[in-house]
Design a protein around this motif. Structure first.
Motif, PDB file in Angstrom:
ATOM      1  N   THR A  51       0.825  -1.206   0.000  1.00  0.00           N
ATOM      2  CA  THR A  51       0.000   0.000   0.000  1.00  0.00           C
ATOM      3  C   THR A  51       0.858   1.255   0.000  1.00  0.00           C
ATOM      4  OG1 THR A  51      -1.743  -1.168   1.199  1.00  0.00           O
ATOM      5  CG2 THR A  51      -1.796   1.240   1.276  1.00  0.00           C
ATOM      6  N   ILE A  52       1.895   1.258   0.842  1.00  0.00           N
ATOM      7  CA  ILE A  52       2.786   2.410   0.913  1.00  0.00           C
ATOM      8  C   ILE A  52       3.512   2.613  -0.419  1.00  0.00           C
ATOM      9  CG2 ILE A  52       4.897   3.278   2.006  1.00  0.00           C
ATOM     10  CD1 ILE A  52       3.854   1.934   4.614  1.00  0.00           C
ATOM     11  N   LEU A  53       3.980   1.527  -1.019  1.00  0.00           N
ATOM     12  CA  LEU A  53       4.667   1.638  -2.312  1.00  0.00           C
ATOM     13  C   LEU A  53       3.732   2.148  -3.399  1.00  0.00           C
ATOM     14  CD1 LEU A  53       6.831  -1.617  -2.318  1.00  0.00           C
ATOM     15  CD2 LEU A  53       7.639   0.737  -2.140  1.00  0.00           C
ATOM     16  N   LEU A  54       2.510   1.638  -3.428  1.00  0.00           N
ATOM     17  CA  LEU A  54       1.541   2.055  -4.440  1.00  0.00           C
ATOM     18  C   LEU A  54       1.176   3.526  -4.293  1.00  0.00           C
ATOM     19  CD1 LEU A  54      -0.360   1.236  -6.749  1.00  0.00           C
ATOM     20  CD2 LEU A  54      -2.053   0.706  -5.016  1.00  0.00           C
ATOM     21  N   LEU A  55       0.826   3.940  -3.088  1.00  0.00           N
ATOM     22  CA  LEU A  55       0.455   5.344  -2.876  1.00  0.00           C
ATOM     23  C   LEU A  55       1.657   6.268  -3.044  1.00  0.00           C
ATOM     24  CD1 LEU A  55      -1.972   4.968   0.152  1.00  0.00           C
ATOM     25  CD2 LEU A  55      -2.559   5.445  -2.221  1.00  0.00           C
ATOM     26  N   GLY A  56       2.830   5.822  -2.598  1.00  0.00           N
ATOM     27  CA  GLY A  56       4.033   6.638  -2.753  1.00  0.00           C
ATOM     28  C   GLY A  56       4.408   6.852  -4.203  1.00  0.00           C
ATOM     29  N   SER A  57       4.336   5.786  -5.004  1.00  0.00           N
ATOM     30  CA  SER A  57       4.680   5.929  -6.422  1.00  0.00           C
ATOM     31  C   SER A  57       3.659   6.791  -7.161  1.00  0.00           C
ATOM     32  CB  SER A  57       4.792   4.554  -7.086  1.00  0.00           C
ATOM     33  OG  SER A  57       3.545   3.888  -7.061  1.00  0.00           O
ATOM     34  N   THR A  58       2.403   6.683  -6.779  1.00  0.00           N
ATOM     35  CA  THR A  58       1.369   7.524  -7.374  1.00  0.00           C
ATOM     36  C   THR A  58       1.619   8.988  -7.028  1.00  0.00           C
ATOM     37  OG1 THR A  58      -0.223   5.727  -7.204  1.00  0.00           O
ATOM     38  CG2 THR A  58      -1.115   7.935  -7.499  1.00  0.00           C
TER      39      THR A  58
END
Length: 72
Positions: A51-58
């Motif tokens: 979740t952190i990786l997905l939101l961070g990359s977005t």
């Protein structure tokens, strides 16, 4: 679910594109919070990292576009 989508699209009808983009990123986050707090669903460490990786990359992707636009 259909009522939720209907209300969502009815609400974004008069918004600008930037506001709609932000709302589309908040949608999965809202689902995550609701499923965790209200339904009591448990998240594993791997799911939290994802979740952190997905939101961070977005977020980083949007920040890059914002800086390019401001340079023009």
């Amino acid at each position: 679910m259909a009522i939720g989508f209907y209300l969502f699209f009815l609400g974004i009808r008069k918004l600008k594109g930037q506001s709609i983009a932000i709302l589309s990123y908040i949608d999965p986050l809202t689902s995550l919070v609701i499923s965790t707090m209200i339904i009591g669903e448990k998240m594993t460490g791997l799911q939290i990292i994802g979740t952190i990786l997905l939101l961070g990359s977005t977020f980083m992707s949007e920040m890059d576009k914002t800086s390019i636009i401001s340079l023009k």
